[in-house]
Motif scaffolding. Structure first.
Motif, PDB file in Angstrom:
ATOM      1  N   ASP A   1       0.829  -1.211   0.000  1.00  0.00           N
ATOM      2  CA  ASP A   1       0.000   0.000   0.000  1.00  0.00           C
ATOM      3  C   ASP A   1       0.863   1.260   0.000  1.00  0.00           C
ATOM      4  O   ASP A   1       0.611   2.201  -0.763  1.00  0.00           O
ATOM      5  CB  ASP A   1      -0.931  -0.001   1.213  1.00  0.00           C
TER       6      ASP A   1
ATOM      7  N   ALA B   1      -2.914  -5.876  -7.372  1.00  0.00           N
ATOM      8  CA  ALA B   1      -4.032  -5.037  -7.829  1.00  0.00           C
ATOM      9  C   ALA B   1      -5.122  -4.992  -6.759  1.00  0.00           C
ATOM     10  O   ALA B   1      -4.844  -4.659  -5.619  1.00  0.00           O
ATOM     11  CB  ALA B   1      -4.546  -5.531  -9.168  1.00  0.00           C
ATOM     12  N   THR B   2      -6.347  -5.381  -7.090  1.00  0.00           N
ATOM     13  CA  THR B   2      -7.451  -5.286  -6.120  1.00  0.00           C
ATOM     14  C   THR B   2      -7.794  -6.630  -5.479  1.00  0.00           C
ATOM     15  O   THR B   2      -8.813  -6.743  -4.796  1.00  0.00           O
ATOM     16  CB  THR B   2      -8.711  -4.736  -6.818  1.00  0.00           C
TER      17      THR B   2
ATOM     18  N   ALA C   1      -6.064  -8.398  -3.142  1.00  0.00           N
ATOM     19  CA  ALA C   1      -5.726  -8.499  -1.719  1.00  0.00           C
ATOM     20  C   ALA C   1      -5.170  -9.872  -1.337  1.00  0.00           C
ATOM     21  O   ALA C   1      -5.406 -10.366  -0.246  1.00  0.00           O
ATOM     22  CB  ALA C   1      -6.944  -8.169  -0.855  1.00  0.00           C
TER      23      ALA C   1
END
Length: 228
Positions: free
Chosen positions: A66, A84-85, A87
Protein backbone atom coordinates in the motif's frame (compact mmCIF):
# COMPACT_ATOMS: atom_id res chain seq x y z
CA UNK A 1 -4.94 22.88 -26.70
CA UNK A 2 -4.47 22.65 -22.91
CA UNK A 3 -7.16 20.85 -20.91
CA UNK A 4 -7.70 24.00 -18.83
CA UNK A 5 -7.42 27.39 -20.46
CA UNK A 6 -5.06 29.75 -18.60
CA UNK A 7 -4.32 27.30 -15.74
CA UNK A 8 -2.33 29.94 -13.82
CA UNK A 9 -5.51 31.97 -13.47
CA UNK A 10 -7.84 29.03 -12.77
CA UNK A 11 -8.86 28.84 -9.10
CA UNK A 12 -9.58 25.10 -9.20
CA UNK A 13 -6.17 24.34 -10.70
CA UNK A 14 -4.47 26.59 -8.16
CA UNK A 15 -6.26 24.82 -5.31
CA UNK A 16 -5.13 21.45 -6.61
CA UNK A 17 -1.56 22.73 -6.94
CA UNK A 18 -1.60 24.03 -3.36
CA UNK A 19 -2.85 20.70 -2.01
CA UNK A 20 -0.28 18.85 -4.11
CA UNK A 21 2.52 21.02 -2.74
CA UNK A 22 1.34 20.46 0.84
CA UNK A 23 1.16 16.69 0.33
CA UNK A 24 4.66 16.69 -1.16
CA UNK A 25 5.98 18.51 1.92
CA UNK A 26 4.33 15.99 4.24
CA UNK A 27 5.74 13.11 2.21
CA UNK A 28 9.23 14.62 2.22
CA UNK A 29 9.14 14.89 6.02
CA UNK A 30 8.32 11.17 6.21
CA UNK A 31 11.15 10.36 3.80
CA UNK A 32 13.73 12.17 5.93
CA UNK A 33 12.53 10.97 9.33
CA UNK A 34 15.76 10.15 11.26
CA UNK A 35 14.08 7.90 13.84
CA UNK A 36 15.44 4.36 14.25
CA UNK A 37 14.24 1.73 13.63
CA UNK A 38 13.30 3.08 10.21
CA UNK A 39 9.74 3.70 9.09
CA UNK A 40 8.33 2.33 5.84
CA UNK A 41 8.68 5.72 4.18
CA UNK A 42 12.31 6.21 5.20
CA UNK A 43 13.27 2.73 3.99
CA UNK A 44 11.40 3.18 0.69
CA UNK A 45 13.03 6.59 0.17
CA UNK A 46 16.54 5.14 0.56
CA UNK A 47 15.72 2.35 -1.88
CA UNK A 48 14.20 4.80 -4.37
CA UNK A 49 17.38 6.90 -4.53
CA UNK A 50 19.36 3.98 -5.93
CA UNK A 51 16.96 2.56 -8.52
CA UNK A 52 17.58 3.09 -12.25
CA UNK A 53 14.85 4.68 -14.37
CA UNK A 54 14.00 1.44 -16.19
CA UNK A 55 13.63 -0.81 -13.16
CA UNK A 56 10.68 -3.16 -12.72
CA UNK A 57 8.99 -3.07 -9.31
CA UNK A 58 7.10 -5.88 -7.67
CA UNK A 59 5.50 -4.93 -4.35
CA UNK A 60 3.67 -7.36 -2.15
CA UNK A 61 2.26 -7.37 1.34
CA UNK A 62 -0.06 -5.30 3.49
CA UNK A 63 1.50 -1.95 4.43
CA UNK A 64 4.46 -2.75 2.19
CA UNK A 65 2.40 -2.78 -0.99
CA UNK A 66 0.00 0.00 0.00
CA UNK A 67 2.72 2.49 0.95
CA UNK A 68 4.97 1.52 -1.97
CA UNK A 69 2.20 2.59 -4.35
CA UNK A 70 2.50 6.15 -3.01
CA UNK A 71 6.31 6.34 -3.15
CA UNK A 72 7.65 4.92 -6.41
CA UNK A 73 7.43 6.74 -9.73
CA UNK A 74 7.64 5.20 -13.19
CA UNK A 75 8.77 6.69 -16.47
CA UNK A 76 8.04 3.59 -18.55
CA UNK A 77 4.88 1.49 -19.03
CA UNK A 78 4.37 -2.02 -17.65
CA UNK A 79 7.02 -1.67 -14.97
CA UNK A 80 4.99 -2.30 -11.81
CA UNK A 81 3.35 -5.49 -10.65
CA UNK A 82 1.33 -6.12 -7.51
CA UNK A 83 -1.86 -7.95 -6.60
CA UNK A 84 -4.03 -5.04 -7.83
CA UNK A 85 -7.45 -5.29 -6.12
CA UNK A 86 -7.30 -8.97 -5.21
CA UNK A 87 -5.73 -8.50 -1.72
CA UNK A 88 -3.82 -11.77 -1.96
CA UNK A 89 -0.27 -12.69 -1.01
CA UNK A 90 2.13 -15.27 -2.39
CA UNK A 91 2.49 -13.94 -5.93
CA UNK A 92 5.43 -11.58 -5.45
CA UNK A 93 8.40 -13.82 -6.16
CA UNK A 94 6.60 -15.54 -9.02
CA UNK A 95 5.90 -12.12 -10.53
CA UNK A 96 9.57 -11.18 -10.08
CA UNK A 97 10.81 -14.30 -11.84
CA UNK A 98 8.42 -13.76 -14.76
CA UNK A 99 9.37 -10.08 -15.00
CA UNK A 100 13.10 -10.86 -15.10
CA UNK A 101 12.57 -13.39 -17.88
CA UNK A 102 10.54 -10.82 -19.83
CA UNK A 103 12.95 -7.93 -19.16
CA UNK A 104 16.38 -9.63 -19.11
CA UNK A 105 18.25 -6.33 -19.47
CA UNK A 106 16.41 -4.51 -16.66
CA UNK A 107 16.76 -4.67 -12.91
CA UNK A 108 13.81 -6.38 -11.27
CA UNK A 109 13.30 -5.34 -7.65
CA UNK A 110 10.77 -7.09 -5.43
CA UNK A 111 9.87 -5.23 -2.25
CA UNK A 112 7.89 -7.62 -0.09
CA UNK A 113 6.63 -7.72 3.46
CA UNK A 114 8.00 -10.39 5.77
CA UNK A 115 4.68 -12.23 5.88
CA UNK A 116 4.24 -12.02 2.10
CA UNK A 117 7.77 -13.33 1.61
CA UNK A 118 6.91 -16.43 3.62
CA UNK A 119 4.25 -17.53 1.14
CA UNK A 120 6.73 -18.14 -1.68
CA UNK A 121 10.19 -17.92 -0.13
CA UNK A 122 11.46 -21.11 -1.78
CA UNK A 123 11.18 -19.45 -5.18
CA UNK A 124 14.58 -18.03 -4.23
CA UNK A 125 15.98 -21.40 -5.22
CA UNK A 126 14.16 -21.19 -8.55
CA UNK A 127 15.71 -17.79 -9.21
CA UNK A 128 19.24 -18.97 -8.34
CA UNK A 129 18.85 -22.16 -10.38
CA UNK A 130 17.63 -20.07 -13.31
CA UNK A 131 20.51 -17.57 -12.96
CA UNK A 132 18.15 -14.62 -12.48
CA UNK A 133 19.73 -11.52 -10.85
CA UNK A 134 16.70 -10.53 -8.80
CA UNK A 135 16.91 -8.01 -5.99
CA UNK A 136 14.55 -9.03 -3.18
CA UNK A 137 14.02 -6.59 -0.32
CA UNK A 138 12.13 -8.00 2.66
CA UNK A 139 10.57 -5.21 4.73
CA UNK A 140 10.77 -6.86 8.13
CA UNK A 141 8.49 -5.42 10.80
CA UNK A 142 7.98 -8.76 12.58
CA UNK A 143 4.38 -9.22 11.49
CA UNK A 144 1.37 -8.48 9.32
CA UNK A 145 0.52 -4.76 9.49
CA UNK A 146 2.12 -4.52 12.95
CA UNK A 147 4.82 -6.59 14.64
CA UNK A 148 6.30 -6.80 18.11
CA UNK A 149 9.64 -6.09 19.73
CA UNK A 150 11.25 -9.12 21.40
CA UNK A 151 10.24 -8.13 24.97
CA UNK A 152 6.62 -7.48 23.97
CA UNK A 153 6.52 -10.71 21.97
CA UNK A 154 7.83 -12.74 24.95
CA UNK A 155 5.38 -11.13 27.39
CA UNK A 156 2.33 -11.74 25.21
CA UNK A 157 3.44 -15.29 24.46
CA UNK A 158 3.68 -16.05 28.19
CA UNK A 159 0.20 -14.62 28.69
CA UNK A 160 -1.21 -16.68 25.82
CA UNK A 161 -2.23 -13.48 24.03
CA UNK A 162 0.17 -13.53 21.10
CA UNK A 163 -1.76 -12.22 18.06
CA UNK A 164 -1.95 -14.39 14.96
CA UNK A 165 -0.49 -11.48 12.96
CA UNK A 166 2.78 -11.53 14.92
CA UNK A 167 5.87 -13.20 13.47
CA UNK A 168 9.03 -14.02 15.38
CA UNK A 169 11.12 -10.86 15.84
CA UNK A 170 14.12 -10.21 13.61
CA UNK A 171 14.03 -13.44 11.59
CA UNK A 172 17.23 -13.72 9.51
CA UNK A 173 15.59 -13.86 6.07
CA UNK A 174 18.84 -12.96 4.31
CA UNK A 175 20.17 -16.40 5.31
CA UNK A 176 17.44 -17.99 3.18
CA UNK A 177 19.12 -16.50 0.12
CA UNK A 178 22.57 -17.58 1.24
CA UNK A 179 21.31 -21.12 1.82
CA UNK A 180 20.36 -21.50 -1.86
CA UNK A 181 23.41 -19.78 -3.30
CA UNK A 182 22.37 -16.13 -3.32
CA UNK A 183 23.76 -13.12 -1.50
CA UNK A 184 22.21 -11.81 1.70
CA UNK A 185 22.32 -8.49 3.55
CA UNK A 186 20.99 -7.59 7.00
CA UNK A 187 20.35 -3.84 7.39
CA UNK A 188 18.78 -1.63 10.03
CA UNK A 189 19.93 1.92 9.15
CA UNK A 190 19.42 4.16 6.10
CA UNK A 191 23.13 4.15 5.25
CA UNK A 192 23.39 0.36 5.39
CA UNK A 193 20.23 -0.02 3.33
CA UNK A 194 21.50 2.39 0.68
CA UNK A 195 24.80 0.52 0.39
CA UNK A 196 23.09 -2.86 0.24
CA UNK A 197 20.77 -1.74 -2.58
CA UNK A 198 23.72 -0.39 -4.55
CA UNK A 199 25.72 -3.59 -4.12
CA UNK A 200 22.72 -5.76 -4.96
CA UNK A 201 22.14 -3.92 -8.23
CA UNK A 202 25.77 -4.55 -9.18
CA UNK A 203 25.64 -8.25 -8.27
CA UNK A 204 25.12 -10.67 -11.16
CA UNK A 205 23.08 -13.14 -9.13
CA UNK A 206 20.22 -13.18 -6.64
CA UNK A 207 20.43 -10.72 -3.74
CA UNK A 208 18.15 -10.49 -0.72
CA UNK A 209 18.13 -7.54 1.69
CA UNK A 210 16.55 -8.15 5.08
CA UNK A 211 15.51 -4.61 6.07
CA UNK A 212 14.55 -4.24 9.73
CA UNK A 213 12.01 -1.46 10.34
CA UNK A 214 9.90 -0.30 13.28
CA UNK A 215 7.49 -3.12 14.28
CA UNK A 216 4.66 -0.85 15.33
CA UNK A 217 3.69 -2.70 18.50
CA UNK A 218 0.55 -4.49 19.66
CA UNK A 219 -2.58 -2.70 18.50
CA UNK A 220 -6.00 -3.46 17.12
CA UNK A 221 -6.27 -3.30 13.35
CA UNK A 222 -8.43 -0.38 12.30
CA UNK A 223 -9.45 0.62 8.77
CA UNK A 224 -11.37 3.67 7.57
CA UNK A 225 -14.01 1.54 5.87
CA UNK A 226 -14.93 -0.01 9.25
CA UNK A 227 -16.38 3.34 10.39
CA UNK A 228 -18.61 3.76 7.33
Amino acid sequence: APFVQQPDANQYVQTLAAHSSLNAQKQQAKYLNPTLPMSYHRAFYEIKQKLPHDFVLISEGANTMDIARTVYDFQMPRRRLDCATFANMGVGLGFAIAAQVHYPESHVVAIVGDSAFGFSAMELETAVRSHLPLVIIVINNNGIYFGLEQAEYDALEQQGRLPATALRPDVRYEMFAEAVGGKGYLVSTPDDLSKAVEQSLQHKGLSLINCLIAPGGYQKLDFAWMAK
